[in-house]
Scaffold this active site. Structure first.
Site, PDB file in Angstrom:
ATOM      1  CG  HIS A 275      -1.833   1.220   1.236  1.00 58.93           C
ATOM      2  ND1 HIS A 275      -3.063   1.230   0.620  1.00 58.93           N
ATOM      3  CD2 HIS A 275      -1.676   2.448   1.790  1.00 58.93           C
ATOM      4  CE1 HIS A 275      -3.631   2.409   0.788  1.00 58.93           C
ATOM      5  NE2 HIS A 275      -2.816   3.171   1.502  1.00 58.93           N
ATOM      6  CB  CYS A 276       1.833   3.575  -2.603  1.00 58.12           C
ATOM      7  SG  CYS A 276       2.734   5.110  -2.879  1.00 58.12           S
ATOM      8  CG  PHE A 277       0.712   5.279   3.578  1.00 58.59           C
ATOM      9  CD1 PHE A 277      -0.534   5.290   4.179  1.00 58.59           C
ATOM     10  CD2 PHE A 277       1.582   4.247   3.873  1.00 58.59           C
ATOM     11  CE1 PHE A 277      -0.906   4.297   5.068  1.00 58.59           C
ATOM     12  CE2 PHE A 277       1.225   3.242   4.759  1.00 58.59           C
ATOM     13  CZ  PHE A 277      -0.027   3.267   5.355  1.00 58.59           C
TER      14      PHE A 277
END
Length: 263
Positions: free
Chosen positions: A110-112
């Site tokens: 998951h890329c914030f």
């Protein structure tokens, strides 16, 4: 969980603010400072070349950034998602993201900074986003160093000149020798350097995993992957039109084998 959801909002805003500040500095500070010598006879001015190159890098970085957000990984439906979470041995490519609250196939991480999960459908756009963001930041740092060198008459010929620039500039700023705008550019130099190196590291690490045919989630879980030629793993992510994807932002359409496997 609340902290993760807050980070999922703050990180994209942070990235967009850096992009806006970089664009403003390039347009209103760096480009006007590239005055051409009236005695020189050049077909194309340095400012035009600099502006075209920066526009190419920033367009690809922001374009792939938008495509990472729009082109989300394939979701499992409600029944399959609930079954996958309850199963004692879920498929190795399946993962439930707590931030997105969904189960995705071929989950990588998951890329914030994009506020989205990275998977098979947007992996190419994520790699290109990291690549062009790194190039845009490092190129902006070079342009900023040239600007500071001309304004403050500082030589960067010595390898340690860049490392000693910040503490020297801080002391000169409080003494009044360095203006606030110049100090802001110096701080941005170190920010561009840090973001550029971080994105380059992400890009290289992700390319290594792609060549192995492995996702970051599988690497953390220690899941063994089926050995395949690296060319096939690379083509599965970047597709046959990989060269066109390097020049302009475009969706990761994948190839026929990946589509059949997802089905």
């Amino acid at each position: 969980m609340l902290a993760l959801r807050l980070l999922n909002v703050v990180a994209p805003a942070y990235f967009l603010c850096i992009s806006l500040v970089t664009f403003v500095l390039q347009l209103f500070l760096f480009l006007p400072s590239m005055r051409e010598d009236p005695a020189a006879t050049r077909i194309v001015s340095p400012a035009l070349l600099h502006g075209a190159l920066f526009l190419f890098l920033s367009t690809n970085a922001l374009g792939n950034y938008v495509l990472v957000i729009q082109n989300s990984p394939d979701d499992l439906d409600a029944c399959q998602g609930a079954a996958a979470r309850r199963a004692p041995c879920a498929p190795p490519s399946t993962h439930f993201c707590r931030v997105c609250a969904r189960v995705t196939l071929r989950h990588d991480h998951h890329c914030f900074f994009t506020g989205n999960c990275i998977g098979s459908r947007n992996m190419r756009n994520f790699v290109l986003f990291c690549l062009y963001t790194s190039l845009a930041c490092l190129y902006s740092m070079v342009a900023g160093v040239a600007y500071i060198s001309a304004v403050l008459s500082i030589s960067f010929a010595h390898p340690l000149a860049f490392l000693t620039l910040l503490p020297t500039s801080i002391s000169q700023f409080f003494s009044g020798a360095v203006l606030g705008s110049e100090m802001f550019v110096i701080l941005m130099l170190y920010l561009w350097f840090a973001v550029g190196l971080a994105c380059a590291g992400f890009c290289c690490h992700q390319l290594l995993l792609i060549l192995r045919g492995q996702t970051r989630h599988q690497m953390r879980k220690g899941v063994a992957v089926r050995a395949r030629p690296w060319r096939k793993n690379l083509q599965e992510v970047f597709g046959k039109r990989w060269l066109l994807g390097l020049l302009i932002p475009m969706f990761n359409v994948g190839n026929e084998s990946s589509k059949q496997r997802d089905k």
